[in-house]
Design a protein around this motif. Sequence first.
Motif, PDB file in Angstrom:
ATOM      1  N   GLU A  15       0.834  -1.208   0.000  1.00  0.00           N
ATOM      2  CA  GLU A  15       0.000   0.000   0.000  1.00  0.00           C
ATOM      3  C   GLU A  15       0.867   1.256   0.000  1.00  0.00           C
ATOM      4  OE1 GLU A  15      -3.345   0.509   0.022  1.00  0.00           O
ATOM      5  OE2 GLU A  15      -3.817  -1.604  -0.129  1.00  0.00           O
ATOM      6  N   GLY A  16       0.313   2.337  -0.548  1.00  0.00           N
ATOM      7  CA  GLY A  16       0.945   3.649  -0.443  1.00  0.00           C
ATOM      8  C   GLY A  16       1.898   3.971  -1.576  1.00  0.00           C
ATOM      9  N   GLU A  17       2.357   5.220  -1.562  1.00  0.00           N
ATOM     10  CA  GLU A  17       3.248   5.728  -2.600  1.00  0.00           C
ATOM     11  C   GLU A  17       4.694   5.349  -2.296  1.00  0.00           C
ATOM     12  OE1 GLU A  17       2.182   7.535  -5.400  1.00  0.00           O
ATOM     13  OE2 GLU A  17       0.242   6.835  -4.659  1.00  0.00           O
ATOM     14  N   GLY A  18       5.540   5.450  -3.317  1.00  0.00           N
ATOM     15  CA  GLY A  18       6.969   5.242  -3.130  1.00  0.00           C
ATOM     16  C   GLY A  18       7.352   3.774  -3.051  1.00  0.00           C
ATOM     17  N   ASP A  19       8.617   3.545  -2.675  1.00  0.00           N
ATOM     18  CA  ASP A  19       9.146   2.186  -2.613  1.00  0.00           C
ATOM     19  C   ASP A  19       8.428   1.378  -1.532  1.00  0.00           C
ATOM     20  OD1 ASP A  19      11.004   3.087  -4.472  1.00  0.00           O
ATOM     21  OD2 ASP A  19      12.543   3.461  -2.955  1.00  0.00           O
ATOM     22  N   ASP A  20       8.135   0.129  -1.854  1.00  0.00           N
ATOM     23  CA  ASP A  20       7.534  -0.761  -0.856  1.00  0.00           C
ATOM     24  C   ASP A  20       8.607  -1.410   0.001  1.00  0.00           C
ATOM     25  OD1 ASP A  20       4.689  -0.506  -1.465  1.00  0.00           O
ATOM     26  OD2 ASP A  20       5.254  -1.326  -3.403  1.00  0.00           O
TER      27      ASP A  20
END
Length: 199
Positions: A93-98
């Motif tokens: 979930e969410g923006e950017g690198d996991d």
Amino acid sequence: MTISLVKGQKVDLTKSNAGLKNVTIGLGWDPIEAEKKGFFGTKKIKTNIDCDASAILLGENGKLIRKQNLVCFHNLESPCGSVRHSGDNLTGEGEGDDEQIEISLNQVPADVHKILACVNIYQCEERGQDFGMIRSAYIRVLNPSNNQELLRFNLTDNYAGMTALIVGELYRHNGEWKFNAIGEGAHAAHINILAQRYI
């Protein structure tokens, strides 16, 4: 300026970035949205998929020299300390690198010639999941000293039915480090099974 790569493309890392000693490999992905019909109509829901990034340190012959050279959610650091995993992200979930993998290039032992960046789906067989249920997957390489993105490779192939991805590799060439955008799908229910290929 970021270099955008296509599958199979190889680029210099240290030669074209003088003084580069450390890199961060960032991997990201998003689960696709599925439509679910309910009493009040159709709504979109995200599938809960737990992807795990890993690094496999290989020798000159392309083989895993020691078992501890598999850096992943259950082994967060290589024995030499040159490769470190940021820890497990359970959802994507969410923006950017996991997930991120940090590499100190000048500390990588001389007998390590390649560092493979891979992604697996945790409990893929039990949950009936594969990479056809993932979108917007990418790998990028950053300079952690200034957070500059050096290169990015967006994985756009159809990986339906695949449960592992060999995303890219850092490798030594004439005393310098280069990056190869691989983007190859594989069948491996666990990172340990994928690593068996290299023993």
